[in-house]
Design an enzyme around this catalytic site. Structure first.
Site, PDB file in Angstrom:
ATOM      1  N   TRP A   1       0.894  -1.335  -0.170  1.00 23.59           N
ATOM      2  CA  TRP A   1      -0.114   0.203  -0.313  1.00 23.59           C
ATOM      3  C   TRP A   1       1.041   1.162   0.108  1.00 23.59           C
ATOM      4  O   TRP A   1       0.733   1.952  -0.818  1.00 23.59           O
ATOM      5  CB  TRP A   1      -1.340  -0.094   1.426  1.00 23.59           C
ATOM      6  CG  TRP A   1      -1.873  -1.126   0.955  1.00 23.59           C
ATOM      7  CD1 TRP A   1      -2.125  -2.429   1.498  1.00 23.59           C
ATOM      8  CD2 TRP A   1      -2.633  -1.062  -0.088  1.00 23.59           C
ATOM      9  NE1 TRP A   1      -3.246  -3.326   0.861  1.00 23.59           N
ATOM     10  CE2 TRP A   1      -3.861  -2.241  -0.429  1.00 23.59           C
ATOM     11  CE3 TRP A   1      -3.245  -0.309  -1.532  1.00 23.59           C
ATOM     12  CZ2 TRP A   1      -4.921  -2.619  -1.141  1.00 23.59           C
ATOM     13  CZ3 TRP A   1      -4.987  -0.514  -2.233  1.00 23.59           C
ATOM     14  CH2 TRP A   1      -4.822  -1.604  -2.464  1.00 23.59           C
TER      15      TRP A   1
ATOM     16  N   ASP B   1      -1.975   6.693   6.652  1.00 25.12           N
ATOM     17  CA  ASP B   1      -3.274   6.060   5.743  1.00 25.12           C
ATOM     18  C   ASP B   1      -3.497   4.952   6.107  1.00 25.12           C
ATOM     19  O   ASP B   1      -2.694   4.031   7.063  1.00 25.12           O
ATOM     20  CB  ASP B   1      -2.307   5.271   4.307  1.00 25.12           C
ATOM     21  CG  ASP B   1      -3.437   4.543   4.225  1.00 25.12           C
ATOM     22  OD1 ASP B   1      -4.718   4.192   4.025  1.00 25.12           O
ATOM     23  OD2 ASP B   1      -3.135   3.722   3.141  1.00 25.12           O
TER      24      ASP B   1
ATOM     25  N   LYS C   1     -13.446  -1.712   6.000  1.00 24.46           N
ATOM     26  CA  LYS C   1     -13.071  -2.340   6.963  1.00 24.46           C
ATOM     27  C   LYS C   1     -13.641  -2.141   8.303  1.00 24.46           C
ATOM     28  O   LYS C   1     -14.378  -3.076   9.049  1.00 24.46           O
ATOM     29  CB  LYS C   1     -11.272  -1.954   7.122  1.00 24.46           C
ATOM     30  CG  LYS C   1     -10.584  -2.698   5.350  1.00 24.46           C
ATOM     31  CD  LYS C   1      -9.272  -2.139   5.319  1.00 24.46           C
ATOM     32  CE  LYS C   1      -8.992  -1.530   3.769  1.00 24.46           C
ATOM     33  NZ  LYS C   1      -8.791  -3.020   2.885  1.00 24.46           N
TER      34      LYS C   1
HETATM   35  N1  PMP Z   1      -4.748   1.388   1.943  1.00 26.71           N
HETATM   36  C1  PMP Z   1      -4.801   0.296   2.615  1.00 26.71           C
HETATM   37  C2  PMP Z   1      -3.559   0.184   3.677  1.00 26.71           C
HETATM   38  C3  PMP Z   1      -5.672  -0.312   2.752  1.00 26.71           C
HETATM   39  O1  PMP Z   1      -5.986  -2.194   3.122  1.00 26.71           O
HETATM   40  C4  PMP Z   1      -6.315  -0.667   1.124  1.00 26.71           C
HETATM   41  C5  PMP Z   1      -7.578  -0.937   0.600  1.00 26.71           C
HETATM   42  N2  PMP Z   1      -7.599  -2.146   1.291  1.00 26.71           N
HETATM   43  C6  PMP Z   1      -5.367   1.104   0.516  1.00 26.71           C
HETATM   44  C7  PMP Z   1      -5.501   2.115   0.976  1.00 26.71           C
HETATM   45  C8  PMP Z   1      -6.254   1.175  -0.837  1.00 26.71           C
HETATM   46  O2  PMP Z   1      -8.188   1.813  -0.727  1.00 26.71           O
HETATM   47  P1  PMP Z   1      -9.202   2.050  -1.396  1.00 26.71           P
HETATM   48  O3  PMP Z   1      -9.919   0.530  -1.990  1.00 26.71           O
HETATM   49  O4  PMP Z   1     -10.887   1.862  -0.376  1.00 26.71           O
HETATM   50  O5  PMP Z   1      -8.401   3.239  -2.635  1.00 26.71           O
END
Ligand code: PMP
Length: 358
Positions: A101, A170, A194
């Site tokens: 991520w 994040d 989540k």
């Molecule tokens: N950052 C983290 C730590 C994530 O777990 C996720 C999604 N699993 C995201 C960003 C991306 O999120 P989104 O799909 O809401 O754009």
């Protein structure tokens, strides 16, 4: 029958919340309408909007110089919006690379401006997040970006540094899982799907002064300032996800707040890590000090047994235990709403599976 749903996201929601949604879905508070059929500026939805913000302020003890925003486009959009708003010409942003991520956040930021990678452990096995001490921090960085919990690798920051530059974090996969000292942060962002509610909104907590310095030509819809000035109602906010978030934050408050969530999250995670550590049959993926309380990741030493494990678990109502497609292995996501008896059921399945195939 409800499943024990270990999905990493969209993820399990509190059953009480889903039942409440169900009970008022067709007729919200004797209005004869669903909350999702109402104006985002009407009195019913306004009350929901304000309560959600106030619950989040209470839960996290957010100081008055911060704003709570509801945005769209998920955390992935924040990967771009944070640098678009904060990272000007001739400036540099520090980024830690802790895994998949963080890598995505860095990729987007590099499209906008200068990025300095202060530590990179994204390829380390066992997986981990950096120590702040090993970070090669710039002298005048506009901000420092961290990924508080790497959902795929199962590695989590346990403490946050006292950073000279504003921390932009994040928190998609561990927001509202533990108390935080908000004054340490410049921006926190998290996709809802989540720990917060259904997919469709992104929670942003921002220190107001950081919203002031965006480039002049940044379109209004991409400015944090626009959301602050309009209480997240510049355009039509996703009303239904905010409504569910309202119920989830109420549920957290009624269940002891973030300290209670944190205690229970640690208890659930520790039980699982003990079950992994007490045998050579399984092996944890993350280094011990960085083990996530939210996403517990492990391998079976004999990796050929992993798909059988996932298949047999599913037959026992233990669902979605497959690790992320990019890394394989097994992952149990045990967010706030995941019940402790589901963790116990998984542990007893793990023991039986080892007895059968070990
Ligand atoms: N950052 C983290 C730590 C994530 O777990 C996720 C999604 N699993 C995201 C960003 C991306 O999120 P989104 O799909 O809401 O754009």
């Amino acid at each position: 029958m409800r499943a024990y749903n270990f999905s990493a996201g969209p993820a399990i929601l509190p059953e009480e919340v889903l039942k409440e949604v169900q009970s008022e879905l067709l007729d919200y508070q004797n209005s004869g309408m669903s909350i999702m059929e109402m104006s985002h500026r009407g009195k019913e939805y306004s009350a929901v909007h304000e309560e959600t913000i106030s619950n989040i302020i209470d839960l996290l003890n957010i100081p008055s110089e911060y704003s709570v925003l509801f945005m769209t486009g998920g955390a992935s959009t924040q990967f771009a919006l944070a640098p678009m708003n904060l990272l000007g010409k001739n400036q540099v942003a520090d980024y830690t690379n802790s895994g998949s991520w963080a890598t995505k956040a860095i990729k987007e930021a590099k499209l906008i401006g200068d990025v300095n990678i202060v530590a990179d452990c994204s390829k380390d096995i066992p997986t981990r997040v950096p120590n702040y001490e090993e970070c090669n921090i710039s002298k005048n960085a506009t901000y420092l970006h961290l990924t508080s919990n790497e959902t795929i690798s199962g590695a989590q920051w346990k403490d946050f540094p006292d950073s000279d530059s504003p921390l932009v974090v994040d928190m998609s996969s561990d927001i509202l899982s533990r108390p935080l000292d908000i004054s340490k942060f410049g921006i926190i962002y998290a996709g809802a799907q989540k720990n917060l509610g259904p997919a469709g909104i992104t929670l942003v907590i921002i220190k107001n002064e950081l919203a002031e310095s965006h480039p002049e030509d940044l379109p209004n819809i991409f400015r944090y300032k626009t959301y602050i000035d309009n209480n997240s109602l510049f355009n039509t906010v996703p009303t239904f996800p905010v409504y569910v978030l309202c119920l989830v934050t109420r549920w957290i408050k009624n269940n002891g707040g973030l300290s209670a969530m944190h205690q229970l999250n640690q208890k659930k995670a520790n039980k699982l890590y003990e079950a992994i550590d007490c045998t050579d049959f399984y092996s944890g993926t993350a280094v011990k000090e960085c083990r996530s309380d939210m996403n517990i990741t492990w391998r079976i030493k004999n990796e050929n047994l992993e798909s059988l494990f996932i298949e047999e678990a599913s037959k026992e109502n233990l669902k979605t235990l497959k690790g992320h497609r990019s890394v394989g292995g097994i992952r149990a996501s045990v967010y706030n709403a995941f019940p402790e008896n589901g963790v116990d059921a998984l542990i007893s399945f793990m023991k039986n599976f080892e007895n059968k195939y070990g």
